[in-house]
Structures are given as C-alpha cells and as structure tokens.
Scaffold this motif. Structure first.
Motif, PDB file in Angstrom:
ATOM      1  N   ALA A   1       0.839  -1.209   0.000  1.00 50.68           N
ATOM      2  CA  ALA A   1       0.000   0.000   0.000  1.00 50.68           C
ATOM      3  C   ALA A   1       0.872   1.256   0.000  1.00 50.68           C
ATOM      4  O   ALA A   1       0.553   2.239  -0.686  1.00 50.68           O
ATOM      5  CB  ALA A   1      -0.942  -0.014   1.189  1.00 50.68           C
ATOM      6  N   LEU A   2       1.967   1.229   0.739  1.00 52.21           N
ATOM      7  CA  LEU A   2       2.900   2.357   0.733  1.00 52.21           C
ATOM      8  C   LEU A   2       3.511   2.523  -0.653  1.00 52.21           C
ATOM      9  O   LEU A   2       3.619   3.640  -1.165  1.00 52.21           O
ATOM     10  CB  LEU A   2       4.003   2.153   1.774  1.00 52.21           C
TER      11      LEU A   2
ATOM     12  N   LEU B   1       3.366   5.896  -2.934  1.00 48.53           N
ATOM     13  CA  LEU B   1       4.599   6.536  -3.391  1.00 48.53           C
ATOM     14  C   LEU B   1       4.651   6.573  -4.919  1.00 48.53           C
ATOM     15  O   LEU B   1       5.020   7.587  -5.516  1.00 48.53           O
ATOM     16  CB  LEU B   1       5.823   5.825  -2.822  1.00 48.53           C
ATOM     17  N   ILE B   2       4.273   5.483  -5.552  1.00 47.75           N
ATOM     18  CA  ILE B   2       4.259   5.443  -7.017  1.00 47.75           C
ATOM     19  C   ILE B   2       3.294   6.490  -7.572  1.00 47.75           C
ATOM     20  O   ILE B   2       3.624   7.206  -8.523  1.00 47.75           O
ATOM     21  CB  ILE B   2       3.925   4.022  -7.513  1.00 47.75           C
TER      22      ILE B   2
ATOM     23  N   SER C   1       0.696  -2.627  -6.885  1.00 44.74           N
ATOM     24  CA  SER C   1      -0.566  -3.366  -6.930  1.00 44.74           C
ATOM     25  C   SER C   1      -0.628  -4.391  -5.809  1.00 44.74           C
ATOM     26  O   SER C   1       0.329  -5.126  -5.593  1.00 44.74           O
ATOM     27  CB  SER C   1      -0.703  -4.082  -8.277  1.00 44.74           C
ATOM     28  N   PRO C   2      -1.749  -4.471  -5.113  1.00 50.27           N
ATOM     29  CA  PRO C   2      -1.858  -5.487  -4.059  1.00 50.27           C
ATOM     30  C   PRO C   2      -1.808  -6.909  -4.628  1.00 50.27           C
ATOM     31  O   PRO C   2      -1.554  -7.852  -3.905  1.00 50.27           O
ATOM     32  CB  PRO C   2      -3.213  -5.200  -3.412  1.00 50.27           C
ATOM     33  N   ASN C   3      -2.017  -7.031  -5.934  1.00 48.24           N
ATOM     34  CA  ASN C   3      -2.008  -8.347  -6.586  1.00 48.24           C
ATOM     35  C   ASN C   3      -0.761  -8.576  -7.435  1.00 48.24           C
ATOM     36  O   ASN C   3      -0.795  -9.379  -8.353  1.00 48.24           O
ATOM     37  CB  ASN C   3      -3.256  -8.491  -7.467  1.00 48.24           C
TER      38      ASN C   3
ATOM     39  N   SER D   1       8.312   9.073   8.519  1.00 45.81           N
ATOM     40  CA  SER D   1       6.890   9.262   8.230  1.00 45.81           C
ATOM     41  C   SER D   1       6.701   9.224   6.717  1.00 45.81           C
ATOM     42  O   SER D   1       7.659   9.419   5.959  1.00 45.81           O
ATOM     43  CB  SER D   1       6.401  10.610   8.764  1.00 45.81           C
ATOM     44  N   GLU D   2       5.484   8.981   6.312  1.00 44.64           N
ATOM     45  CA  GLU D   2       5.207   8.945   4.877  1.00 44.64           C
ATOM     46  C   GLU D   2       5.470  10.315   4.247  1.00 44.64           C
ATOM     47  O   GLU D   2       5.999  10.393   3.140  1.00 44.64           O
ATOM     48  CB  GLU D   2       3.759   8.513   4.645  1.00 44.64           C
TER      49      GLU D   2
END
Length: 141
Positions: free
Chosen positions: A18-19, A23-24, A40-42, A123-124
């Motif tokens: 997810a990070l 960022l992308i 992608s989560p997949n 931190s993000e």
C-alpha cells in the motif's frame, strides 16, 4: 519525461504494498514509473502468473536499462530488489534507497558500497519529501 524504475519487494513480502502504491502515485505526478505494478496489491502472483521467471527477468532488465534512475523502498528486504540495485550500479544508473528508520538499517552491502544514495524516513510525508528532492535534483539537470 523522467523515467523511474521503482523497486520494492514482491516475492520477499508484500507488507509495504500500500505504501508502494501511494509513493508510485506521488512519483507519477512528475515522472513516468516503468514499474508501477509494484504497488498493486495483486503484484504476486496475479500480475506475474502469465510470465515465466525468464520473461520477468528480461522485462525488468530492459526497464532498468531504459530508466533514468532507480528509486527503491527497502524496508522489506528482498533478494530481487538487491539484485536490481546491483545491476543498476553496474550499468551506471543512479540509485536512491529509502527505508523506514523504525524498522532497522539496510544491508551493509548497500551502505558500505559508497554508490547508493540512502535515506531513512520516519513518516510517509518525510518519504514523499525525500522523493521530491530526488526529482527536483533531476529536473535541474
């Protein structure tokens, strides 16, 4: 437009997927990200399921050779990301490595090399600011 090879763990663990995606998306506001699927989560196994390992390798090498720089998020250790960074060094591509300071240091093989630009973040927002500084340095070239 600036072309970025984004490196992040796929088979080594998807804890930070997810990070990577956030960022992308941030990087894509100013550059082309050749490897946006990393967020992608997949990404594994779904995206890679129709490709052999040899095809994945050839595709990634072609992207590394055509990019302007590599940005790697290395909080989750990954053999593949390490290989990509070493290959980028071999062919003279600038490599910027970011890692979450609360999760420990990156490998001494990276910090000791003297080639890589390595920055810890807490931190993000700090990560995005550091990435912006990299992009700013390339827009001034």
């Amino acid at each position: 437009m600036l072309k970025i090879y984004f490196a992040g763990s796929i088979r080594g663990g998807r804890t930070d997927a997810a990070l990577y995606a956030r960022l992308i998306a941030h990087l894509k506001e100013r550059a082309v990200v050749l490897t946006e699927h990393i967020g992608s989560p997949n990404a594994f196994p779904t995206i890679e399921k129709n490709m052999t390992d040899a095809e994945i390798y050839a595709q990634d090498i072609a992207w590394l050779e055509s990019c302007d720089l590599v940005i790697a998020e290395c909080s989750t250790p990954s053999l593949g990301v390490g290989y990509e960074m070493a290959y980028a060094e071999k062919i003279g591509k600038p490599v910027y490595i970011f890692h979450d300071s609360s999760r420990g240091p990156v490998s001494a093989m990276l910090t000791g090399a003297g080639y890589f630009h390595i920055a810890a973040y807490d931190s993000e927002q700090a990560l995005f600011s550091a990435a912006d500084a990299v992009l700013d340095s390339f827009s001034n070239r």
